[in-house]
Design a protein around this motif. Structure first.
Motif, PDB file in Angstrom:
ATOM      1  N   ASP A  35       0.828  -1.203   0.000  1.00  0.00           N
ATOM      2  CA  ASP A  35       0.000   0.000   0.000  1.00  0.00           C
ATOM      3  C   ASP A  35       0.864   1.255   0.000  1.00  0.00           C
ATOM      4  OD1 ASP A  35      -2.575   1.426   0.242  1.00  0.00           O
ATOM      5  OD2 ASP A  35      -1.769   1.988   2.213  1.00  0.00           O
ATOM      6  N   ILE A  36       1.944   1.239   0.764  1.00  0.00           N
ATOM      7  CA  ILE A  36       2.844   2.395   0.812  1.00  0.00           C
ATOM      8  C   ILE A  36       3.474   2.644  -0.548  1.00  0.00           C
ATOM      9  CG2 ILE A  36       5.060   3.190   1.754  1.00  0.00           C
ATOM     10  CD1 ILE A  36       4.226   1.780   4.408  1.00  0.00           C
ATOM     11  N   LEU A  37       3.837   1.590  -1.245  1.00  0.00           N
ATOM     12  CA  LEU A  37       4.541   1.723  -2.520  1.00  0.00           C
ATOM     13  C   LEU A  37       3.613   1.917  -3.716  1.00  0.00           C
ATOM     14  CD1 LEU A  37       7.240  -0.999  -1.928  1.00  0.00           C
ATOM     15  CD2 LEU A  37       7.548   1.486  -1.854  1.00  0.00           C
ATOM     16  N   ARG A  38       2.323   1.648  -3.537  1.00  0.00           N
ATOM     17  CA  ARG A  38       1.359   1.798  -4.639  1.00  0.00           C
ATOM     18  C   ARG A  38       1.183   3.287  -4.970  1.00  0.00           C
ATOM     19  NH1 ARG A  38      -2.693  -0.617  -2.288  1.00  0.00           N
ATOM     20  NH2 ARG A  38      -1.916  -2.643  -2.949  1.00  0.00           N
ATOM     21  N   PRO A  39       1.254   3.641  -6.249  1.00  0.00           N
ATOM     22  CA  PRO A  39       1.061   5.054  -6.628  1.00  0.00           C
ATOM     23  C   PRO A  39      -0.313   5.559  -6.189  1.00  0.00           C
ATOM     24  CG  PRO A  39       1.837   3.757  -8.497  1.00  0.00           C
ATOM     25  CD  PRO A  39       1.496   2.789  -7.397  1.00  0.00           C
ATOM     26  N   LYS A  40      -0.333   6.756  -5.676  1.00  0.00           N
ATOM     27  CA  LYS A  40      -1.583   7.381  -5.235  1.00  0.00           C
ATOM     28  C   LYS A  40      -1.653   8.789  -5.807  1.00  0.00           C
ATOM     29  CE  LYS A  40      -1.908   4.739  -1.004  1.00  0.00           C
ATOM     30  NZ  LYS A  40      -0.890   3.792  -1.412  1.00  0.00           N
ATOM     31  N   GLU A  41      -2.851   9.198  -6.121  1.00  0.00           N
ATOM     32  CA  GLU A  41      -3.024  10.544  -6.668  1.00  0.00           C
ATOM     33  C   GLU A  41      -2.987  11.614  -5.583  1.00  0.00           C
ATOM     34  OE1 GLU A  41      -6.297  11.048  -9.324  1.00  0.00           O
ATOM     35  OE2 GLU A  41      -5.952   9.118 -10.275  1.00  0.00           O
ATOM     36  N   ALA A  42      -3.569  11.329  -4.423  1.00  0.00           N
ATOM     37  CA  ALA A  42      -3.730  12.361  -3.414  1.00  0.00           C
ATOM     38  C   ALA A  42      -2.679  12.303  -2.301  1.00  0.00           C
ATOM     39  CB  ALA A  42      -5.122  12.260  -2.790  1.00  0.00           C
ATOM     40  N   GLU A  43      -2.308  11.121  -1.881  1.00  0.00           N
ATOM     41  CA  GLU A  43      -1.465  10.992  -0.691  1.00  0.00           C
ATOM     42  C   GLU A  43      -0.175  10.233  -1.020  1.00  0.00           C
ATOM     43  OE1 GLU A  43      -1.632   8.839   3.697  1.00  0.00           O
ATOM     44  OE2 GLU A  43      -3.210   8.491   2.246  1.00  0.00           O
ATOM     45  N   THR A  44       0.949  10.868  -0.749  1.00  0.00           N
ATOM     46  CA  THR A  44       2.237  10.197  -0.911  1.00  0.00           C
ATOM     47  C   THR A  44       2.630   9.623   0.434  1.00  0.00           C
ATOM     48  OG1 THR A  44       2.889  11.734  -2.629  1.00  0.00           O
ATOM     49  CG2 THR A  44       4.642  10.494  -1.574  1.00  0.00           C
ATOM     50  N   ARG A  45       2.910   8.314   0.472  1.00  0.00           N
ATOM     51  CA  ARG A  45       3.213   7.667   1.741  1.00  0.00           C
ATOM     52  C   ARG A  45       4.669   7.273   1.858  1.00  0.00           C
ATOM     53  NH1 ARG A  45      -1.054   3.704   3.599  1.00  0.00           N
ATOM     54  NH2 ARG A  45       0.273   3.852   5.402  1.00  0.00           N
ATOM     55  N   ALA A  46       5.450   7.495   0.827  1.00  0.00           N
ATOM     56  CA  ALA A  46       6.875   7.189   0.872  1.00  0.00           C
ATOM     57  C   ALA A  46       7.635   8.346   0.230  1.00  0.00           C
ATOM     58  CB  ALA A  46       7.162   5.887   0.130  1.00  0.00           C
ATOM     59  N   ALA A  47       8.869   8.533   0.655  1.00  0.00           N
ATOM     60  CA  ALA A  47       9.700   9.597   0.093  1.00  0.00           C
ATOM     61  C   ALA A  47       9.878   9.371  -1.407  1.00  0.00           C
ATOM     62  CB  ALA A  47      11.053   9.613   0.792  1.00  0.00           C
ATOM     63  N   PRO A  48       9.969  10.446  -2.185  1.00  0.00           N
ATOM     64  CA  PRO A  48      10.101  10.302  -3.641  1.00  0.00           C
ATOM     65  C   PRO A  48      11.259   9.400  -4.064  1.00  0.00           C
ATOM     66  CG  PRO A  48       9.676  12.584  -3.073  1.00  0.00           C
ATOM     67  CD  PRO A  48       9.884  11.842  -1.778  1.00  0.00           C
ATOM     68  N   GLU A  49      12.398   9.484  -3.374  1.00  0.00           N
ATOM     69  CA  GLU A  49      13.534   8.642  -3.759  1.00  0.00           C
ATOM     70  C   GLU A  49      13.267   7.161  -3.498  1.00  0.00           C
ATOM     71  OE1 GLU A  49      14.498  10.456   0.317  1.00  0.00           O
ATOM     72  OE2 GLU A  49      13.691  11.171  -1.585  1.00  0.00           O
ATOM     73  N   VAL A  50      12.454   6.853  -2.479  1.00  0.00           N
ATOM     74  CA  VAL A  50      12.079   5.463  -2.205  1.00  0.00           C
ATOM     75  C   VAL A  50      11.164   4.951  -3.313  1.00  0.00           C
ATOM     76  CG1 VAL A  50      10.831   3.931  -0.635  1.00  0.00           C
ATOM     77  CG2 VAL A  50      12.396   5.659   0.280  1.00  0.00           C
ATOM     78  N   LEU A  51      10.184   5.755  -3.693  1.00  0.00           N
ATOM     79  CA  LEU A  51       9.268   5.358  -4.768  1.00  0.00           C
ATOM     80  C   LEU A  51      10.012   5.176  -6.089  1.00  0.00           C
ATOM     81  CD1 LEU A  51       6.208   7.617  -3.939  1.00  0.00           C
ATOM     82  CD2 LEU A  51       6.442   5.163  -3.530  1.00  0.00           C
ATOM     83  N   GLU A  52      10.950   6.081  -6.375  1.00  0.00           N
ATOM     84  CA  GLU A  52      11.721   5.973  -7.606  1.00  0.00           C
ATOM     85  C   GLU A  52      12.580   4.707  -7.609  1.00  0.00           C
ATOM     86  OE1 GLU A  52      15.350   8.370  -9.726  1.00  0.00           O
ATOM     87  OE2 GLU A  52      13.811   9.543  -8.717  1.00  0.00           O
ATOM     88  N   ALA A  53      13.219   4.408  -6.489  1.00  0.00           N
ATOM     89  CA  ALA A  53      14.034   3.190  -6.392  1.00  0.00           C
ATOM     90  C   ALA A  53      13.157   1.951  -6.537  1.00  0.00           C
ATOM     91  CB  ALA A  53      14.790   3.172  -5.069  1.00  0.00           C
TER      92      ALA A  53
END
Length: 75
Positions: free
Chosen positions: A26-44
């Protein structure tokens, strides 16, 4: 909850207790409204192709980046 991930190369899978794995997904799933992980974590994560696997032998809240898949027993 804070998640600390320490990676050792070469990693081949990420394992966690089923409820923890669901939270991680859930944290890593892309979301339109709420970012739950730092951008660098999502990019990695997007650049990674590591499978997420359930492992009931791990304690809740623990995420294990395994260098090699653990042997499966009983199946």
């Amino acid at each position: 909850m804070q998640l600390h991930l320490f990676r050792t190369n070469p990693a081949q899978e990420i394992a966690a207790e089923p409820d923890t794995l669901a939270l991680l997904e859930d944290i890593l799933r892309p979301k339109e409204a709420e970012t739950r992980a730092a951008p660098e974590v999502l990019e990695a994560w997007r650049a990674s192709d590591l499978p997420l696997v359930p492992d009931e032998s791990l304690r809740p809240g623990v995420v294990h980046v395994r260098p090699h898949p653990a042997p499966r027993t009983g199946t």
